[in-house]
Design a protein around this motif. Structure first.
Motif, PDB file in Angstrom:
ATOM      1  N   ALA A  28       0.776  -0.897  -0.023  1.00 44.94           N
ATOM      2  CA  ALA A  28      -0.082   0.021  -0.020  1.00 44.94           C
ATOM      3  C   ALA A  28       0.729   1.211   0.112  1.00 44.94           C
ATOM      4  O   ALA A  28       0.548   2.178  -0.827  1.00 44.94           O
ATOM      5  CB  ALA A  28      -0.686  -0.002   1.258  1.00 44.94           C
ATOM      6  N   ASN A  29       2.057   1.198   0.728  1.00 45.42           N
ATOM      7  CA  ASN A  29       2.642   2.279   1.015  1.00 45.42           C
ATOM      8  C   ASN A  29       3.517   2.768  -0.400  1.00 45.42           C
ATOM      9  O   ASN A  29       3.628   4.026  -0.635  1.00 45.42           O
ATOM     10  CB  ASN A  29       3.844   2.189   2.029  1.00 45.42           C
ATOM     11  N   VAL A  30       4.202   1.593  -1.044  1.00 44.81           N
ATOM     12  CA  VAL A  30       4.776   2.016  -2.435  1.00 44.81           C
ATOM     13  C   VAL A  30       3.980   2.162  -3.438  1.00 44.81           C
ATOM     14  O   VAL A  30       4.294   3.012  -4.126  1.00 44.81           O
ATOM     15  CB  VAL A  30       5.946   0.869  -2.695  1.00 44.81           C
ATOM     16  N   SER A  31       2.559   1.748  -3.521  1.00 44.68           N
ATOM     17  CA  SER A  31       1.631   1.813  -4.614  1.00 44.68           C
ATOM     18  C   SER A  31       1.276   3.423  -4.416  1.00 44.68           C
ATOM     19  O   SER A  31       1.312   4.058  -5.347  1.00 44.68           O
ATOM     20  CB  SER A  31       0.733   0.833  -4.570  1.00 44.68           C
ATOM     21  N   ASN A  32       1.185   3.859  -3.254  1.00 42.76           N
ATOM     22  CA  ASN A  32       0.525   5.168  -2.659  1.00 42.76           C
ATOM     23  C   ASN A  32       1.664   6.005  -3.205  1.00 42.76           C
ATOM     24  O   ASN A  32       1.210   7.091  -3.806  1.00 42.76           O
ATOM     25  CB  ASN A  32       0.381   5.107  -1.371  1.00 42.76           C
ATOM     26  N   THR A  33       2.995   5.796  -2.913  1.00 40.15           N
ATOM     27  CA  THR A  33       3.892   6.676  -3.170  1.00 40.15           C
ATOM     28  C   THR A  33       4.089   7.063  -4.789  1.00 40.15           C
ATOM     29  O   THR A  33       4.271   8.047  -5.287  1.00 40.15           O
ATOM     30  CB  THR A  33       5.341   6.138  -2.963  1.00 40.15           C
ATOM     31  N   VAL A  34       4.021   5.907  -5.460  1.00 37.55           N
ATOM     32  CA  VAL A  34       4.110   5.981  -6.935  1.00 37.55           C
ATOM     33  C   VAL A  34       2.919   6.520  -7.788  1.00 37.55           C
ATOM     34  O   VAL A  34       2.945   7.448  -8.607  1.00 37.55           O
ATOM     35  CB  VAL A  34       4.320   4.479  -7.694  1.00 37.55           C
ATOM     36  N   GLY A  35       1.795   6.213  -7.176  1.00 35.03           N
ATOM     37  CA  GLY A  35       0.445   6.809  -7.702  1.00 35.03           C
ATOM     38  C   GLY A  35       0.209   8.230  -7.496  1.00 35.03           C
ATOM     39  O   GLY A  35      -0.407   8.755  -8.425  1.00 35.03           O
ATOM     40  N   LEU A  36       0.800   8.776  -6.410  1.00 42.65           N
ATOM     41  CA  LEU A  36       0.577  10.159  -6.030  1.00 42.65           C
ATOM     42  C   LEU A  36       1.564  11.110  -6.632  1.00 42.65           C
ATOM     43  O   LEU A  36       1.369  12.338  -6.592  1.00 42.65           O
ATOM     44  CB  LEU A  36       0.388  10.388  -4.503  1.00 42.65           C
ATOM     45  N   ILE A  37       2.468  10.655  -7.507  1.00 42.40           N
ATOM     46  CA  ILE A  37       3.403  11.487  -8.125  1.00 42.40           C
ATOM     47  C   ILE A  37       2.667  12.390  -9.149  1.00 42.40           C
ATOM     48  O   ILE A  37       3.118  13.633  -9.129  1.00 42.40           O
ATOM     49  CB  ILE A  37       4.647  10.781  -8.778  1.00 42.40           C
ATOM     50  N   PRO A  38       1.805  11.891  -9.908  1.00 43.36           N
ATOM     51  CA  PRO A  38       1.336  12.892 -10.889  1.00 43.36           C
ATOM     52  C   PRO A  38       0.677  14.123 -10.200  1.00 43.36           C
ATOM     53  O   PRO A  38       0.523  15.038 -10.739  1.00 43.36           O
ATOM     54  CB  PRO A  38       0.444  12.004 -11.851  1.00 43.36           C
ATOM     55  N   GLY A  39       0.034  13.631  -9.073  1.00 44.41           N
ATOM     56  CA  GLY A  39      -0.702  14.647  -8.559  1.00 44.41           C
ATOM     57  C   GLY A  39       0.175  15.826  -7.896  1.00 44.41           C
ATOM     58  O   GLY A  39       0.063  16.897  -7.663  1.00 44.41           O
ATOM     59  N   SER A  40       1.638  15.307  -7.287  1.00 43.83           N
ATOM     60  CA  SER A  40       2.632  16.460  -6.806  1.00 43.83           C
ATOM     61  C   SER A  40       3.055  17.407  -7.826  1.00 43.83           C
ATOM     62  O   SER A  40       2.943  18.283  -7.828  1.00 43.83           O
ATOM     63  CB  SER A  40       3.594  15.498  -6.325  1.00 43.83           C
ATOM     64  N   VAL A  41       3.193  16.504  -9.308  1.00 45.48           N
ATOM     65  CA  VAL A  41       3.559  17.528 -10.285  1.00 45.48           C
ATOM     66  C   VAL A  41       2.569  18.429 -10.761  1.00 45.48           C
ATOM     67  O   VAL A  41       2.932  19.600 -10.911  1.00 45.48           O
ATOM     68  CB  VAL A  41       3.984  16.479 -11.589  1.00 45.48           C
ATOM     69  N   SER A  42       1.483  17.917 -10.576  1.00 50.35           N
ATOM     70  CA  SER A  42       0.013  18.811 -11.107  1.00 50.35           C
ATOM     71  C   SER A  42       0.068  19.972 -10.095  1.00 50.35           C
ATOM     72  O   SER A  42      -0.174  21.085 -10.374  1.00 50.35           O
ATOM     73  CB  SER A  42      -1.221  17.919 -11.108  1.00 50.35           C
ATOM     74  N   GLY A  43       0.180  19.623  -8.766  1.00 51.15           N
ATOM     75  CA  GLY A  43       0.061  20.737  -7.800  1.00 51.15           C
ATOM     76  C   GLY A  43       1.220  21.727  -8.029  1.00 51.15           C
ATOM     77  O   GLY A  43       0.963  22.864  -7.742  1.00 51.15           O
ATOM     78  N   ALA A  44       2.464  21.343  -8.112  1.00 55.93           N
ATOM     79  CA  ALA A  44       3.510  22.197  -8.474  1.00 55.93           C
ATOM     80  C   ALA A  44       3.376  23.030  -9.783  1.00 55.93           C
ATOM     81  O   ALA A  44       3.727  24.220  -9.844  1.00 55.93           O
ATOM     82  CB  ALA A  44       4.677  21.245  -8.559  1.00 55.93           C
ATOM     83  N   PHE A  45       2.983  22.415 -10.627  1.00 58.71           N
ATOM     84  CA  PHE A  45       2.661  23.189 -12.139  1.00 58.71           C
ATOM     85  C   PHE A  45       1.317  24.273 -11.771  1.00 58.71           C
ATOM     86  O   PHE A  45       1.540  25.560 -12.214  1.00 58.71           O
ATOM     87  CB  PHE A  45       2.179  22.222 -12.942  1.00 58.71           C
ATOM     88  N   GLY A  46       0.689  23.922 -10.787  1.00 61.37           N
ATOM     89  CA  GLY A  46      -0.580  24.954 -10.460  1.00 61.37           C
ATOM     90  C   GLY A  46      -0.126  26.229  -9.844  1.00 61.37           C
ATOM     91  O   GLY A  46      -0.698  27.318  -9.852  1.00 61.37           O
ATOM     92  N   TYR A  47       1.283  26.078  -9.203  1.00 64.29           N
ATOM     93  CA  TYR A  47       1.788  26.981  -8.253  1.00 64.29           C
ATOM     94  C   TYR A  47       2.933  27.809  -9.241  1.00 64.29           C
ATOM     95  O   TYR A  47       3.822  28.377  -8.436  1.00 64.29           O
ATOM     96  CB  TYR A  47       2.488  26.858  -7.156  1.00 64.29           C
ATOM     97  N   ARG A  48       3.090  27.490 -10.416  1.00 62.63           N
ATOM     98  CA  ARG A  48       4.078  27.909 -11.320  1.00 62.63           C
ATOM     99  C   ARG A  48       4.546  29.428 -11.361  1.00 62.63           C
ATOM    100  O   ARG A  48       5.414  29.864 -11.298  1.00 62.63           O
ATOM    101  CB  ARG A  48       3.952  27.579 -12.613  1.00 62.63           C
ATOM    102  N   ARG A  49       3.366  30.342 -11.043  1.00 63.08           N
ATOM    103  CA  ARG A  49       3.523  31.837 -10.985  1.00 63.08           C
ATOM    104  C   ARG A  49       4.425  32.154  -9.631  1.00 63.08           C
ATOM    105  O   ARG A  49       5.297  32.995  -9.602  1.00 63.08           O
ATOM    106  CB  ARG A  49       2.263  32.578 -10.778  1.00 63.08           C
ATOM    107  N   GLU A  50       4.260  31.289  -8.572  1.00 60.26           N
ATOM    108  CA  GLU A  50       4.760  31.843  -7.221  1.00 60.26           C
ATOM    109  C   GLU A  50       6.384  30.990  -7.298  1.00 60.26           C
ATOM    110  O   GLU A  50       7.136  31.360  -6.604  1.00 60.26           O
ATOM    111  CB  GLU A  50       4.050  31.197  -6.179  1.00 60.26           C
TER     112      GLU A  50
END
Length: 255
Positions: A44-66
């Motif tokens: 569960a832990n490793v699958s969760n880590t792999v699965g949430l990477i796109p969301g982390s990238v998406s959130g970082a992109f959403g803050y691109r102005r800052e």
């Protein structure tokens, strides 16, 4: 997984993507969900880590102005966080699974405490940065790099609420507005998650069905968190995350 469980994982990923962008504790939603479905803790832990990477990238992109003007410091901070994430991932894989299962309730409890402390941390950082406006901005120091490395170890090993740790460290070490600090936190957290995820893909047992569902949901959630989430009552989000964490601890301890 049944059809309803797949739907739950997708929407859990969406919620985690939004919460990670705003608070930094999305794994407190998805990790207990995967345990409830029946996945062993390490998978569960490793699958969760792999699965949430796109969301982390998406959130970082959403803050691109800052993020404008932060590239030089982020290169150094991401390097430190990535090394920490690799160390944490190696520790997870090197230790017996029973060790991870034994410490999981305490790690979730620690994450819940960090989520509780997050408002106070944010207020303190906002006051600190306001008081330092007009002062010269210090470069990234060795102490901050070491702190980010240690936070990366935690993130690579488990990761829930690592964003709160990073927010506190960056707020102390950088003379920046809170929103710019949060933007930097999202990029570093994405790096911390990506490095051990690559390791897990190569040598660990990853549930790709879980990872894909979480990834698809978290991409949407990351954008929601960056654009809409800042207008949502933070207390409501925080209470929901804490409730999930408490239920997870009770469920694990009850066997």
């Amino acid at each position: 997984m049944t059809g309803w469980e797949q739907v739950a994982v997708f929407f859990g990923g969406m919620a985690a993507g939004a919460v990670n962008t705003i608070v930094g504790a999305g794994s407190l939603i998805t990790f207990p969900l995967l345990l409830a479905i029946g996945y062993p803790p390490v998978i569960a832990n490793v699958s969760n880590t792999v699965g949430l990477i796109p969301g982390s990238v998406s959130g970082a992109f959403g803050y691109r102005r800052e993020l404008e003007g932060q590239r030089p410091r982020l290169l150094r901070l991401c390097a430190a966080g990535g090394l920490g994430g690799l160390s944490g991932g190696l520790i997870l894989l090197a230790m017996p699974e029973a060790v991870f299962e034994g410490v999981v309730p305490f790690l979730i409890a620690l994450a819940c405490v960090l989520v509780l402390l997050q408002p106070a941390v944010a207020r303190r950082l906002e006051n600190r940065t306001s008081a330092r406006e007009g002062l010269a901005r210090p470069d990234v120091g060795v102490g901050l790099l070491a702190g980010v490395y240690l936070a990366g170890i935690y993130g690579g090993y488990f990761g829930a609420a690592q964003g709160v740790l990073l927010l506190g460290l960056l707020g102390i070490g950088l003379n920046e507005h809170l929103q710019r600090v949060n933007a930097a936190k999202n990029v570093i957290a994405a790096t911390v998650n990506t490095v051990p995820a690559v390791l897990f893909v190569l040598v660990a047992d990853v549930s790709w069905q879980v990872a894909l569902l979480l990834g698809a949901g978290s991409v949407i959630g990351g954008q929601v968190g960056a654009k809409v989430g800042r207008r949502m009552p933070a207390g409501v989000l925080r209470a929901a995350v804490l409730a999930v964490g408490i239920v997870a601890i009770v469920r694990i301890l009850a066997g």
